[in-house]
Write an enzyme that holds these catalytic residues in place. Structure first.
Site, PDB file in Angstrom:
ATOM      1  N   SER A  23       0.838  -1.197   0.000  1.00  0.00           N
ATOM      2  CA  SER A  23       0.000   0.000   0.000  1.00  0.00           C
ATOM      3  C   SER A  23       0.871   1.244   0.000  1.00  0.00           C
ATOM      4  O   SER A  23       2.096   1.152  -0.003  1.00  0.00           O
ATOM      5  CB  SER A  23      -0.910  -0.001   1.224  1.00  0.00           C
ATOM      6  OG  SER A  23      -0.134   0.227   2.381  1.00  0.00           O
ATOM      7  N   LYS A  24       0.213   2.383   0.021  1.00  0.00           N
ATOM      8  CA  LYS A  24       0.924   3.653  -0.102  1.00  0.00           C
ATOM      9  C   LYS A  24       2.060   3.809   0.900  1.00  0.00           C
ATOM     10  O   LYS A  24       3.099   4.382   0.606  1.00  0.00           O
ATOM     11  CB  LYS A  24      -0.049   4.841   0.081  1.00  0.00           C
ATOM     12  CG  LYS A  24      -1.013   5.041  -1.041  1.00  0.00           C
ATOM     13  CD  LYS A  24      -2.441   4.807  -0.585  1.00  0.00           C
ATOM     14  CE  LYS A  24      -2.824   3.344  -0.702  1.00  0.00           C
ATOM     15  NZ  LYS A  24      -3.982   2.843  -0.076  1.00  0.00           N
ATOM     16  N   ARG A  25       1.826   3.271   2.093  1.00  0.00           N
ATOM     17  CA  ARG A  25       2.854   3.493   3.101  1.00  0.00           C
ATOM     18  C   ARG A  25       4.151   2.721   2.830  1.00  0.00           C
ATOM     19  O   ARG A  25       5.136   2.876   3.534  1.00  0.00           O
ATOM     20  CB  ARG A  25       2.320   3.178   4.500  1.00  0.00           C
ATOM     21  CG  ARG A  25       1.917   1.775   4.690  1.00  0.00           C
ATOM     22  CD  ARG A  25       1.018   1.546   5.883  1.00  0.00           C
ATOM     23  NE  ARG A  25       0.567   0.178   5.833  1.00  0.00           N
ATOM     24  CZ  ARG A  25       1.366  -0.841   6.107  1.00  0.00           C
ATOM     25  NH1 ARG A  25       2.609  -0.624   6.476  1.00  0.00           N
ATOM     26  NH2 ARG A  25       0.916  -2.061   6.002  1.00  0.00           N
TER      27      ARG A  25
END
Length: 494
Positions: A255-257
């Site tokens: 994911s984005k993180r």
RNA sequence: GCCCUCAUCGUCUAGUGGUUAGGACACCGCUCUUUCAAGGCGGCGGCAGGGGUUCGAGUCCCCUUGGGGGCACCA
């Protein structure tokens, strides 16, 4: 399994940029269709009006095109099973919802989101092992009429049958069995009337005559629900194949993180679509032999479902990087030059006009740097000095090459020689260096390494003689001059 | 907590009862070389654990452990 007349589909929701996981499943859908001579359908799942945008739609399509993953039916292309935007299929979903409601296979739920959240929390706290269901399922007609008069809004829930088993024959994983008592009465229409994924996705797959639904493992638990929906609606139930997930370095869903995860971000870093596709394919599939480089066409030929792997895999940029190095030196040089030019202009190394007039010169720089520039952004590291002045000298290099006793003198000597070299090209300069070595016994440590540092600011890079030729006599002399002064100043200061 | 799923080097993986467990990335050496890179050569490093089945298990079965996913009026 029947692999004749395969129809696969890719169904992104335009609520964000196209990321690695999306690209991975898109690629597998494409691969299966292409390998077995079938059709790929692209369908936009834009029922979440809060988060879906036309802009994301456009960008997803652009990313797919960039990767070389094409489709036969869908946005842009059209097709006989359209519309391919779920936002334009509202009537269809309404009809089926009504059908389900009328047949008693679904019911209205009058609970509000807040009530449900509260009740769910309560149920969990009390350790209730059963799947949560609200009271609306078991309401009598009288109660229902009463509720109806109190509340205007209701959602529609699918009435999941009790005490039944449902078997998903996953193409990759074999039979997966579910007890319907573990499945809740899921919502198929929100209180604003809009349909949810569980309904739209399932019936569209049937209506669009999708034969194989290929999607991420995270959808496994949705599958029995969707099978239930289609089955009670008398619709076709497709074959399913759930691919292994791509995980971040910390082994959780990408994911984005995890930093850069969208196709676009990698494109911006300077990765080639060839490497992306090559890498993506190997996350979940492999050719069972030692081959490691595949074009998308070659993949379409070599691919087989049997060779797919079930275990989730960890994303490793080092591997992508390695593949990119290969593709950078394998694809048409003209394409690489084009990419360089775009990059140089974008980063302000050259103006668009300069890029045009100096095209040939840039091509030669690409030629001698190609082995080193593995992804476009390596230009900053390996080739910046061609386009801008040397601002500083590598510290370690300066210590080693600029602090010697005769460093300044040696540079001055090369400067003088260089001023007179004819012709000022690789061969001419090399001859000059050979003579220097023969006549004065000056080797690489005296005349090559310090000069490289003076001209590039670095201790590494392409062949010095070629690099000088491309820099041109004037620039070389000016930079040598500056380095000489720099050395004399710093040694005087000490 | 419940349901589902997965399990070979740090990472991607080959392996379908008999292998010195193979390859690739990464890492570390050496080599080539005007440097770096590339290349060549070499090294490090793995079958999660325990029970079965079998003459023989990485391979088959069971349990344990560990990882992942799902349990929304998101998709």
């Amino acid at each position: 399994m029947d692999l004749n007349n395969v129809r696969t589909r890719f169904a992104p929701s335009p609520t964000g940029r196209f990321h690695f996981g999306n690209a991975n499943t898109a690629l597998f859908n494409w691969l299966i269709a292409r390998r077995y001579g079938g059709v790929v359908v692209l369908r936009m799942e834009d029922t979440d009006t809060e988060r879906s945008t036309k802009e994301y739609e456009r960008l997803i399509i652009a990313d797919l095109e960039w990767l070389g993953i094409d489709w036969d039916e869908g946005p842009v292309k059209g097709g006989e099973f359209g519309p391919y935007y779920q936002s334009e299929r509202g009537g269809i979903y309404e009809d089926y919802t009504k059908k389900l409601l009328e047949s008693g296979a679904a019911y209205k739920c009058y609970c509000t989101k807040e009530e449900l959240d509260h009740a769910r929390e309560e149920a969990r706290r009390s350790g209730s092992p059963d799947v949560f269901n609200c009271g609306c399922r078991a309401m009598s007609d009288d109660q229902r009429i009463k509720k109806e008069s109190e509340r205007d809004a209701f959602s529609v829930r699918f009435m999941t049958p009790k005490n039944d088993r449902i078997v998903l024959n996953d193409l990759l994983r074999g039979p997966i069995e579910f007890d319907t008592n573990d499945i809740d009465d899921f919502i198929i229409a929100r209180s604003d009337g809009s349909p949810t994924f569980l309904l739209t996705n399932a019936i569209d797959d049937a209506l669009m005559k999708i034969t194989h639904v290929v999607r991420g493992e995270d959808h496994i638990s949705n599958t029995p629900k969707q099978m239930l929906v289609n089955r009670t609606l008398g619709l076709h139930v497709p074959e399913y194949l759930h691919t292994a997930m791509i995980l971040g370095q910390d082994r959780t869903k990408l994911s984005k993180r995890h930093g850069a995860v969208s196709v676009f971000q990698f494109r911006e870093k300077g990765y080639l679509p060839e490497s992306m596709v090559n890498y993506l394919a190997f996350l979940g599939w492999n050719p069972k032999d030692d081959r490691e480089f595949f074009t998308i066409r070659e993949l379409a030929e070599a691919f087989s479902i049997e060779a797919m792997s079930k275990a989730p895999s960890v994303f490793d940029e080092a591997r992508l990087h390695y593949l990119n190095a290969y593709w950078m030196k394998t694809i048409d040089r003209s394409r690489v030059v084009k990419m360089w030019v775009d990059y140089l202009v974008e980063r302000g190394y050259v103006t668009a006009d300069e890029a045009e007039t100096k095209r040939e010169w840039i091509e030669r720089i690409v030629e001698i740097s190609a082995e080193r520039v593995k992804i476009l952004s390596d230009i900053d590291e390996y080739a910046d000095f061609f386009f801008k002045d040397v601002e500083s000298y590598d510290e370690k290099g300066a210590k080693k090459h600029f602090s010697k006793e005769n460093a300044a003198d040696n540079i001055a000597l090369v400067k003088t020689e260089l001023a007179a070299v004819e012709p000022f090209n690789h061969d001419g300069i090399e001859k000059m260096y050979v003579r220097l070595k023969e006549e004065k016994g000056l080797g690489a440590n005296q005349t090559i390494h310090p000069v490289r540092l003076a001209l590039t600011g670095k201790t590494f890079g392409p062949s010095l003689f070629e690099l000088m030729e491309l820099l041109g006599r004037d620039v070389c002399l000016a930079r040598l001059d500056r380095a000489e002064k720099h050395i004399r100043e710093t040694s005087a200061a000490v």
